[in-house]
Design an enzyme around this catalytic site. Sequence first.
Site, PDB file in Angstrom:
ATOM      1  N   HIS A 136      90.385  48.343  37.664  1.00  0.00           N
ATOM      2  CA  HIS A 136      91.649  47.625  37.772  1.00  0.00           C
ATOM      3  C   HIS A 136      92.683  48.153  38.299  1.00  0.00           C
ATOM      4  O   HIS A 136      93.781  47.781  37.968  1.00  0.00           O
ATOM      5  CB  HIS A 136      92.444  47.132  36.206  1.00  0.00           C
ATOM      6  CG  HIS A 136      91.361  45.599  35.967  1.00  0.00           C
ATOM      7  ND1 HIS A 136      91.289  44.227  36.922  1.00  0.00           N
ATOM      8  CD2 HIS A 136      91.080  45.265  34.814  1.00  0.00           C
ATOM      9  CE1 HIS A 136      90.598  43.665  36.076  1.00  0.00           C
ATOM     10  NE2 HIS A 136      90.281  44.524  35.456  1.00  0.00           N
ATOM     11  N   ARG A 172      81.794  44.767  42.333  1.00  0.00           N
ATOM     12  CA  ARG A 172      80.915  43.697  42.474  1.00  0.00           C
ATOM     13  C   ARG A 172      80.479  43.328  43.781  1.00  0.00           C
ATOM     14  O   ARG A 172      80.689  43.843  44.718  1.00  0.00           O
ATOM     15  CB  ARG A 172      82.503  42.219  41.965  1.00  0.00           C
ATOM     16  CG  ARG A 172      82.430  42.795  40.349  1.00  0.00           C
ATOM     17  CD  ARG A 172      83.573  42.121  40.516  1.00  0.00           C
ATOM     18  NE  ARG A 172      83.471  41.636  38.540  1.00  0.00           N
ATOM     19  CZ  ARG A 172      83.580  40.277  38.064  1.00  0.00           C
ATOM     20  NH1 ARG A 172      82.798  40.241  39.063  1.00  0.00           N
ATOM     21  NH2 ARG A 172      82.677  40.307  36.914  1.00  0.00           N
ATOM     22  N   ARG A 199      86.123  42.860  44.933  1.00  0.00           N
ATOM     23  CA  ARG A 199      87.497  42.466  44.670  1.00  0.00           C
ATOM     24  C   ARG A 199      87.901  42.999  43.716  1.00  0.00           C
ATOM     25  O   ARG A 199      89.363  43.078  44.194  1.00  0.00           O
ATOM     26  CB  ARG A 199      87.051  41.126  43.803  1.00  0.00           C
ATOM     27  CG  ARG A 199      86.628  41.534  42.208  1.00  0.00           C
ATOM     28  CD  ARG A 199      86.929  40.282  41.329  1.00  0.00           C
ATOM     29  NE  ARG A 199      85.981  39.307  41.322  1.00  0.00           N
ATOM     30  CZ  ARG A 199      85.844  38.399  40.574  1.00  0.00           C
ATOM     31  NH1 ARG A 199      86.386  38.555  39.467  1.00  0.00           N
ATOM     32  NH2 ARG A 199      85.014  37.694  40.975  1.00  0.00           N
ATOM     33  N   GLU A 255      78.529  50.320  37.190  1.00  0.00           N
ATOM     34  CA  GLU A 255      77.763  48.904  36.600  1.00  0.00           C
ATOM     35  C   GLU A 255      78.105  48.027  37.936  1.00  0.00           C
ATOM     36  O   GLU A 255      78.321  48.170  39.112  1.00  0.00           O
ATOM     37  CB  GLU A 255      78.796  48.100  36.467  1.00  0.00           C
ATOM     38  CG  GLU A 255      79.639  48.680  35.280  1.00  0.00           C
ATOM     39  CD  GLU A 255      80.441  47.954  33.767  1.00  0.00           C
ATOM     40  OE1 GLU A 255      81.130  48.069  32.570  1.00  0.00           O
ATOM     41  OE2 GLU A 255      81.532  47.193  34.986  1.00  0.00           O
TER      42      GLU A 255
END
Length: 252
Positions: free
Chosen positions: A19, A54, A58, A79
């Site tokens: 983030h 991702r 994003r 991840e």
Amino acid sequence: MSFLSPSGTIIDLGVNIDHVATLRNARGTVYPDPIRAALLAEQAGADCITLHLREDRRHIKDADVIALAPQLVTRMNLEAAVTQEMIDFACRIKPADVCLVPEKRTEITTEGGLDVVRFHKEVEAAVKQLQGEGIRVSLFIDADEEQIKAAAAVGAPVIELHTGAYADAEGEAQARELQRVRDGVRWGVQNGLKVNAGHGLHYTNVQAIAAIPEIAELNIGHAIVAHSIFAGWENAVREMKAIMVSTRLGAK
């Protein structure tokens, strides 16, 4: 391993920098720099840096992962979805850890654990390919006994229990979810797995999870990024690690 846990045996904090990249991407600027955030987090006591590449890019971009990999002094926990594109990318970068996660384009954040029972063949193939490159594999799963047994069956040495339901619940419902996490930890240990946890944890709900002695690592991002607006980035990391360590020591 950090100055707060010099032996590396108390409890590890993986700081998720996704983030920071979200904030950067909101205006299409080059700042705030997630690479700088990762390196400062290490200095502030993070035991590893977690980031989710991702499929829709994003927040974290390919270039972020590539730039960060050689600079870390701790380790990267990447991840990734169980897709050939992501597994091949991880094999090129060779992070210390890859955590395989479910992914849906429409979700705001990961909504649940990977269904290892249903996608046994695909997960097993991903685990085998990653381990062939010397990468330790973790599976992000719900605290469900069948999923945990399936994780062991596909050869993953580590699981990360999804704590989102616990984090979102209140009162008796939260107590039930906490017990579910505790049961998941017990099942993981019984199956010979290293057990981590994460999702939705913040400064006032992390304590009960950190107190579970068999949990080796917590991965936390959004709460640290949010708190850093008021406390500063390095202070936010230090505060979270201090809460985790003091809780674990107090629980002994």
